[in-house]
Motif scaffolding. Structure first.
Motif, short mmCIF file in Angstrom:
data_model
loop_
_atom_site.label_atom_id
_atom_site.label_comp_id
_atom_site.label_asym_id
_atom_site.label_seq_id
_atom_site.Cartn_x
_atom_site.Cartn_y
_atom_site.Cartn_z
N VAL A 154 -10.11 19.80 6.79
CA VAL A 154 -9.20 18.80 6.49
C VAL A 154 -10.34 17.59 6.61
O VAL A 154 -10.34 16.95 8.24
N PRO A 155 -11.36 16.60 5.62
CA PRO A 155 -12.31 16.29 6.49
C PRO A 155 -11.45 14.60 5.70
O PRO A 155 -10.67 14.67 5.01
N VAL A 156 -11.99 14.21 6.28
CA VAL A 156 -12.22 12.46 6.31
C VAL A 156 -12.89 11.92 5.13
O VAL A 156 -14.06 12.28 5.53
N LEU A 157 -12.33 11.59 4.65
CA LEU A 157 -13.41 10.95 2.49
C LEU A 157 -13.08 9.98 2.59
O LEU A 157 -13.82 8.71 2.04
N TRP A 158 -12.06 8.92 3.24
CA TRP A 158 -12.03 7.21 3.47
C TRP A 158 -12.83 5.88 3.05
O TRP A 158 -13.37 5.19 2.67
#
Length: 272
Positions: free
Chosen positions: A39-43
């Motif tokens: 679950v990548p951090v994309l914000w």
């Protein structure tokens, strides 16, 4: 060897007769909330990049990303810490509310498009996260309810077969999320919001539906007596849902209806 002689760092080393790449320092890896499933951090990236990243995620990963985002508010929260399962160099917190809201809207839209693939626990978690994001004013009410409607209509929660597969924690998350959405919707309606006419929650949470949800909450408490904090939250959620349903017109769709059963009686006039 020539690269090493020239003073450059040689990225390869020999292990057991084979060449293997040196392990990249964790701080140089892309940030991840967790790695299994990833679950990548994309914000923190550009809209074009996070749209591409969100497209690659499945329903389960999107549900997890929404839950993590509800905690860190897409980089706005100063109190949120990276989860213990995190990996990589964590991005800097920021103050751009428009940037955070844009990411939340995109994430919610991708989740709605794949809501049919959510399992019951994931659907409850998604509703809970939507309620938290709406309470933090990260989503407009009409957008939050549209996504919630897609999640509730998916196979994860639609029909009577969903109820036996829910744990007490799932029920608590479901009720808390729906209560948060209901309270925010009622506040918008009292404020005379023009969007109030387009809200879908009224058609879902009528008295009969809330009666079933309250019965589900009672079953959860019998199955596993909750701690005091969870009990207070469960009771507060039930009261908020009852107050909301008291103003809803009858005739909404049957949620969590038992096979062969007729409509359950309306919510009691006094919730104890």
């Amino acid at each position: 060897a020539g690269g090493a002689a020239g003073g450059e760092v040689e990225p390869w080393r020999r292990e057991g007769g084979r060449l293997s790449r040196e392990r990249t320092p964790d701080s140089l890896l892309p940030p991840m909330y967790q790695t299994n499933p990833p679950v990548p951090v994309l914000w923190h990236v550009s809209p074009e990049n996070y749209q591409r990243g969100l497209t690659r995620l499945g329903a389960r990963q999107l549900s997890m990303a929404l839950a993590y985002t509800a905690d860190d508010l897409a980089g706005l929260s100063r109190r949120a810490q990276p989860p213990e399962t995190s990996r990589g160099g964590w991005p800097q917190w920021h103050r751009s509310r428009s940037k955070a809201e844009g990411f939340v809207i995109a994430l919610a839209a991708h989740l709605a498009a794949k809501a049919e693939g959510l399992r019951p626990a994931e659907a409850c978690s998604s509703i809970h996260a939507l309620g938290k994001l709406r309470a933090a004013a990260m989503l407009r009410q009409d957008a939050a309810e549209a996504v919630a409607g897609a999640v509730l209509a998916g196979r994860g929660l639609a029909g009577y077969k969903a109820a036996p597969s829910l744990t007490p924690e799932d029920v608590q998350r479901l009720l808390e999320g729906l209560a948060a959405l209901a309270q925010a919707g009622a506040e918008d309606e009292r404020a005379g919001s023009e969007l109030g006419q387009r809200f879908v929650l009224r058609s879902l949470l009528d008295a009969n539906a809330v009666s079933r949800l309250l019965m589900l909450g009672a079953c959860a408490m019998q199955e596993a007596p909750p701690p005091a904090v969870a009990l207070r939250s469960l009771c507060a959620s039930g009261l908020a849902l009852y107050r909301y349903a008291a103003l809803s017109p009858p005739g909404g769709p049957a949620l969590l209806l038992a096979p062969g059963a007729g409509p359950l009686p309306p919510a009691p006039t006094e919730l104890r």
